[in-house]
Design an enzyme around this catalytic site. Structure first.
Site, PDB file in Angstrom:
ATOM      1  N   CYS A   1       7.705   4.273   5.817  1.00 39.91           N
ATOM      2  CA  CYS A   1       6.578   4.016   4.834  1.00 39.91           C
ATOM      3  C   CYS A   1       7.375   3.492   3.508  1.00 39.91           C
ATOM      4  O   CYS A   1       6.609   2.848   2.607  1.00 39.91           O
ATOM      5  CB  CYS A   1       5.984   5.283   4.185  1.00 39.91           C
ATOM      6  SG  CYS A   1       7.110   6.529   3.705  1.00 39.91           S
TER       7      CYS A   1
ATOM      8  N   CYS B   1      -3.548   4.146   9.119  1.00 43.43           N
ATOM      9  CA  CYS B   1      -1.988   3.421   9.870  1.00 43.43           C
ATOM     10  C   CYS B   1      -1.527   4.353  10.786  1.00 43.43           C
ATOM     11  O   CYS B   1      -0.389   4.405  11.138  1.00 43.43           O
ATOM     12  CB  CYS B   1      -1.112   3.023   8.613  1.00 43.43           C
ATOM     13  SG  CYS B   1      -1.692   1.847   7.422  1.00 43.43           S
TER      14      CYS B   1
ATOM     15  N   CYS C   1      -0.793   8.481   6.957  1.00 44.88           N
ATOM     16  CA  CYS C   1      -2.138   8.046   6.453  1.00 44.88           C
ATOM     17  C   CYS C   1      -2.891   7.608   7.514  1.00 44.88           C
ATOM     18  O   CYS C   1      -2.850   7.104   8.625  1.00 44.88           O
ATOM     19  CB  CYS C   1      -2.203   6.891   5.338  1.00 44.88           C
ATOM     20  SG  CYS C   1      -1.331   7.564   3.945  1.00 44.88           S
TER      21      CYS C   1
ATOM     22  N   CYS D   1       0.811  -1.020  -0.008  1.00 45.78           N
ATOM     23  CA  CYS D   1      -0.005   0.065  -0.132  1.00 45.78           C
ATOM     24  C   CYS D   1       1.002   1.367   0.058  1.00 45.78           C
ATOM     25  O   CYS D   1       0.765   2.156  -0.930  1.00 45.78           O
ATOM     26  CB  CYS D   1      -0.987   0.040   1.135  1.00 45.78           C
ATOM     27  SG  CYS D   1      -2.194   1.341   1.280  1.00 45.78           S
ATOM     28  N   CYS D   2       1.787   1.243   0.885  1.00 49.42           N
ATOM     29  CA  CYS D   2       2.678   2.396   1.016  1.00 49.42           C
ATOM     30  C   CYS D   2       3.532   2.561  -0.413  1.00 49.42           C
ATOM     31  O   CYS D   2       3.836   3.602  -0.779  1.00 49.42           O
ATOM     32  CB  CYS D   2       3.894   2.158   1.967  1.00 49.42           C
ATOM     33  SG  CYS D   2       3.044   2.576   3.557  1.00 49.42           S
TER      34      CYS D   2
END
Length: 257
Positions: free
Chosen positions: A240, A217, A214, A133-134
């Site tokens: 990240c 998280c 984000c 995702c990062c």
């Protein structure tokens, strides 16, 4: 002449990385112990004039480095990654700081929509594979934005611990040089500077969010915890990926940084 055992373009990348490593080591020795504003001034107006950008999250401590940069040259490009998962307060804070500091070249970049459609259509990748995702939402967009810049400025500090504990003022980032003007600053230094200039804090700090990333998280920090304890809580993940070599190529299920 022996044929190289990897493609020639990789040789070129390797040589560029070696050069960046050499340049960064030289600059780190030269400027060690220098004031952060001196480091910024040299990097922006001399060493990498017209070829450097500051990367800012507009997070909890971002105002200090942005303010220092604005003193040196408010037209310096600032790169901001809007992952699509940020707190609304962060976007509002960005706009407030841009106006307050007179920043004239803030570039907001976003993830590739096709990548998001293929890999994160339901917006739950952060739960299944936070590293991927990062990578999609932050690492890859930043890599594209940094094309054409041989150097960039980061706001990391040694007191943040983890991988940052031995942070130099100048370091190699692949073929680029990364400048960390606040590497030697303490938490007290950050607070003193912000208080002296009456810089506005991130709106979420008063609610216990001492490091803001984000929304999915990021959690509040409990009394006595490290400021970054609220990032990726419960995971071994602490970064990240934008400060981790090759993080943008990690795409296996469960891969970690």
């Amino acid at each position: 002449m022996e044929r190289p055992d990897f493609p020639l373009q990789e040789v070129s990348k390797a040589r560029a990385a070696e050069r960046a490593t050499s340049v960064a080591a030289h600059l780190d020795r030269r400027f060690r112990g220098q004031d952060a504003r001196v480091v910024l001034d040299e990097a922006i107006n001399n060493l990498f004039r017209g070829r450097i950008t500051m990367v800012s999250s507009f997070g909890a401590e971002s105002a200090v480095l942005l303010s220092l940069m604005a003193e040196v040259d408010p037209s310096t490009p600032v790169t901001f990654v809007d992952t699509g998962q940020l707190f609304e307060e962060t976007l509002q804070y960005r706009d407030a700081l841009v106006e307050r500091l007179g920043l004239t070249d803030v570039r907001t970049i976003t993830p590739d929509p096709e990548r998001l459609k293929r890999k994160d259509p339901e917006k739950f990748l952060w739960q299944e594979n936070p590293t991927l995702c990062c990578s999609i939402r932050k690492v890859e967009p930043l890599a594209r934005a940094l094309e054409g810049f041989p150097a960039w400025i980061s706001g990391r500090k040694r007191f943040q611990g983890g991988m940052r504990a031995e942070l130099p003022l100048f370091e190699a980032d692949g073929a680029r040089v990364k400048v960390n003007p606040l590497a030697e600053w303490t938490a007290a230094d950050i607070k003193d500077y912000a208080d002296r200039l009456d810089l506005p804090p991130h709106p979420l700090v008063k609610f216990g969010f001492l490091s803001v990333g984000c929304m999915p998280c990021t959690t509040r920090v409990k009394p006595g915890e490290d400021a970054r304890a609220g990032r990726w809580r419960g995971l071994t993940k602490t970064e990240c990926g934008i400060h981790v070599p090759n993080a943008n190529v990690l795409e296996q299920e469960g891969s970690g940084i």
